[in-house]
Design a protein around this motif. Structure first.
Motif, short mmCIF file in Angstrom:
data_model
loop_
_atom_site.label_atom_id
_atom_site.label_comp_id
_atom_site.label_asym_id
_atom_site.label_seq_id
_atom_site.Cartn_x
_atom_site.Cartn_y
_atom_site.Cartn_z
N ARG A 365 0.83 -1.21 0.00
CA ARG A 365 0.00 0.00 0.00
C ARG A 365 0.86 1.25 0.00
NH1 ARG A 365 -1.14 2.13 5.29
NH2 ARG A 365 -0.14 0.90 6.95
N ASP A 366 0.31 2.31 -0.57
CA ASP A 366 0.98 3.60 -0.60
C ASP A 366 0.79 4.29 0.74
OD1 ASP A 366 1.77 3.30 -3.29
OD2 ASP A 366 -0.22 3.96 -3.97
N LEU A 367 1.87 4.86 1.25
CA LEU A 367 1.83 5.49 2.58
C LEU A 367 1.76 7.01 2.50
CD1 LEU A 367 4.51 3.30 4.41
CD2 LEU A 367 2.03 2.93 4.22
N GLY A 368 1.92 7.58 1.31
CA GLY A 368 1.83 9.03 1.17
C GLY A 368 3.17 9.65 0.81
N ASN A 369 3.19 10.98 0.83
CA ASN A 369 4.40 11.74 0.49
C ASN A 369 5.10 12.20 1.75
OD1 ASN A 369 3.71 11.39 -2.19
ND2 ASN A 369 2.80 13.44 -2.40
N PHE A 370 6.43 12.16 1.72
CA PHE A 370 7.23 12.51 2.90
C PHE A 370 8.38 13.43 2.49
CE2 PHE A 370 5.06 8.63 3.83
CZ PHE A 370 4.73 8.70 5.18
N ALA A 371 8.51 14.51 3.22
CA ALA A 371 9.61 15.45 3.00
C ALA A 371 10.77 15.09 3.93
CB ALA A 371 9.15 16.89 3.26
N THR A 372 11.97 15.16 3.40
CA THR A 372 13.21 15.01 4.15
C THR A 372 13.53 13.57 4.55
OG1 THR A 372 12.91 17.21 5.06
CG2 THR A 372 14.60 15.86 6.07
N SER A 373 12.53 12.87 5.14
CA SER A 373 12.81 11.53 5.65
C SER A 373 11.52 10.76 5.88
CB SER A 373 13.60 11.63 6.97
OG SER A 373 12.81 12.29 7.96
N PHE A 374 11.69 9.50 6.24
CA PHE A 374 10.56 8.63 6.56
C PHE A 374 10.90 7.85 7.82
CE2 PHE A 374 8.83 4.24 6.18
CZ PHE A 374 7.47 4.53 6.26
N THR A 375 10.00 7.89 8.81
CA THR A 375 10.22 7.19 10.07
C THR A 375 9.07 6.22 10.31
OG1 THR A 375 11.37 9.10 11.03
CG2 THR A 375 10.51 7.46 12.56
N THR A 376 9.43 5.02 10.79
CA THR A 376 8.40 4.02 11.04
C THR A 376 8.85 3.08 12.14
OG1 THR A 376 7.02 2.31 9.98
CG2 THR A 376 9.34 2.41 9.33
N PRO A 377 7.92 2.53 12.92
CA PRO A 377 8.29 1.49 13.89
C PRO A 377 8.62 0.19 13.15
CG PRO A 377 5.91 1.84 13.91
CD PRO A 377 6.50 2.90 13.02
N VAL A 378 9.64 -0.51 13.65
CA VAL A 378 10.04 -1.78 13.05
C VAL A 378 10.13 -2.83 14.16
CG1 VAL A 378 11.75 -2.98 11.63
CG2 VAL A 378 11.36 -0.53 11.30
N ALA A 379 9.53 -3.96 13.94
CA ALA A 379 9.49 -5.03 14.93
C ALA A 379 10.89 -5.59 15.20
CB ALA A 379 8.57 -6.15 14.47
N GLU A 380 11.06 -6.23 16.34
CA GLU A 380 12.35 -6.87 16.63
C GLU A 380 12.67 -7.89 15.55
OE1 GLU A 380 12.31 -10.26 19.64
OE2 GLU A 380 10.68 -8.99 20.40
N HIS A 381 13.92 -7.84 15.08
CA HIS A 381 14.41 -8.72 14.01
C HIS A 381 13.61 -8.53 12.72
CE1 HIS A 381 16.48 -11.77 16.93
NE2 HIS A 381 16.85 -10.52 17.13
N GLY A 382 12.96 -7.40 12.59
CA GLY A 382 12.09 -7.19 11.44
C GLY A 382 12.58 -6.14 10.47
N VAL A 383 11.83 -5.98 9.39
CA VAL A 383 12.13 -4.97 8.38
C VAL A 383 10.85 -4.26 7.98
CG1 VAL A 383 14.11 -6.21 7.40
CG2 VAL A 383 11.84 -6.55 6.42
N VAL A 384 11.03 -3.06 7.47
CA VAL A 384 10.03 -2.39 6.66
C VAL A 384 10.72 -2.09 5.34
CG1 VAL A 384 8.64 -0.31 6.33
CG2 VAL A 384 8.70 -1.43 8.57
N MET A 385 10.17 -2.56 4.26
CA MET A 385 10.78 -2.37 2.94
C MET A 385 9.88 -1.47 2.12
SD MET A 385 12.26 -5.29 0.38
CE MET A 385 13.46 -4.86 -0.89
N ILE A 386 10.46 -0.39 1.60
CA ILE A 386 9.67 0.60 0.86
C ILE A 386 10.28 0.89 -0.50
CG2 ILE A 386 8.83 1.70 2.98
CD1 ILE A 386 10.84 3.98 2.46
#
Length: 392
Positions: A365-386
């Motif tokens: 899914r699309d998360l929107g537009n982000f200026a400068t940077s993108f921050t997200t919570p990531v689970a232990e031993h996990g990834v967020v791939m964008i």
């Protein structure tokens, strides 16, 4: 497709691109978290050798074999994908679970792996200071030169390189780890240290030594945690980058015996309030004063914060053929944490977009537009791939 394997013994990344289409860069992978981390750590420093027609191969995928969690297998698959490594299924395809099938058939992640530009993703950032990341990169780039200068044969050279990059076999994190200061907490094992009679200062939980990276003798040198090598012959700087002068019972400065600089809390953007720790000229300032508690807290006299290992997080990025970038926010730690990907880091400071459209490749899914940077919570031993696509 000519897939070569000699387990990385003869440093194939330096010659195999002229011979085959992929080459093993590591020893055999095992179906566990530590082995997976070890293989990808060694593979990651060889990114410049990879490109269309020739790829670094950290061994087959273990996804679905049962030795890791679904979250860990998702990280495993994502790391191999962004590294442009061959996605060789290593499980029984006749008896796959739904989770395994979902991981192995993610078309958006596979598309990153198969992108025609063929750029192997690399680590562009972590929860560290810029100076630390620069020192880490310089350190890794110098590894080949350093081990080659020891006059070892190719097999021993590769073993030495592996140890320098990932530490001892089975290490849960790569050999390089930064240190920071954060609010003192007697229940936080990341903050517990012990001065040793051999002149080292060791992390109680990890057993590794406080280390001036790359034997850097300049002001601002990066300091962190690395495998202890006191007393070893042939060690960098004759071991002095891990030797410290410190009066533990009384407190005071912690002085490197290598560069005679003092361990200092520093951040020019935050009035020396941390979290950055680096080496600086000794000047008797309070931000260079450290007191050791009975349980092992090293407390800074300036800000009332304690020395600790930094979060084990990484940001990986690689350019894609449509002008976007694949970005992986990777949490190696044993607890969930927020990770930030900076567009300055992702685009390596060149033609950095002001605004970026972000799509989550696992959530689809699309998360929107982000200026400068993108921050997200990531689970232990996990990834967020964008997928990060410039819009302005």
């Amino acid at each position: 497709f000519f897939s070569m394997c000699e387990w990385g013994v003869d440093n194939p990344a330096t010659w195999a691109p002229k011979v085959g289409n992929s080459w093993r860069t590591t020893a055999d992978i095992w179906d566990n978290w530590n082995s997976m981390l070890n293989n990808i750590a060694l593979n990651s420093i060889l990114n410049e050798a990879a490109g269309p027609g020739g790829w670094n191969d950290p061994d087959m995928l273990e996804v679905g074999n049962g030795g890791m969690t679904t979250t860990e297998y998702t990280s495993h698959f994502s790391l191999w994908a962004i590294s442009k490594s061959p996605l060789l299924i290593g499980c029984d395809v006749n008896n796959m679970s739904n989770d395994t099938f979902t991981i192995l058939t993610n078309k958006e992640v596979i598309a990153v792996n198969q992108d025609k530009l063929g750029v192997q993703g690399r680590i562009v950032g972590s929860s560290t200071s810029l100076r630390y990341r620069q020192a880490e990169a310089d350190f890794v780039r110098g590894l080949y030169r350093q081990v080659s200068s020891l006059g070892m044969n190719k097999r021993d050279t590769m073993r030495a390189l592996k140890k320098m990059v990932i530490g001892n076999e089975g290490a849960a994190v790569s050999g390089l780890r930064n240190v920071i200061v954060k609010p003192c907490d007697v229940n936080d094992p990341d903050q517990l240290w012990a001065p040793y009679s051999d002149g080292t200062i060791r992390h109680k939980q990890e057993g590794k030594c406080l280390d001036v990276f790359n034997c850097d003798k300049t002001v601002g040198a990066a300091v962190g945690l690395y495998d202890c090598h006191a007393g070893q012959t042939g060690a960098l700087c004759n071991n002095t980058n891990q030797l410290w002068q410190y009066d533990a019972p009384v407190g005071g400065p912690i002085v490197s015996k290598m560069n005679k600089l003092c361990l200092s809390v520093y951040d020019r953007f935050n009035n020396n309030q941390g979290p950055v720790v680096q080496m600086y000229g000794c000047n008797s300032a309070v931000y260079q004063t450290w007191s050791l508690s009975s349980i092992g807290l090293l407390k800074s006299g300036d800000v009332g914060m304690c020395l600790a290992t930094g979060p084990a997080t990484e940001v990986w990025a690689g350019a894609l053929s449509d002008g976007s970038a694949a970005v992986l926010l990777f949490n190696k730690a044993g607890s969930a944490t927020n990770i930030t990907a900076s567009w300055e880091e992702v685009w390596d400071g060149k033609n950095v977009p002001k605004t970026v459209s972000v799509r989550d490749l696992w959530a689809h899914r699309d998360l929107g537009n982000f200026a400068t940077s993108f921050t997200t919570p990531v689970a232990e031993h996990g990834v967020v791939m964008i997928k990060a696509t410039p819009v302005a």
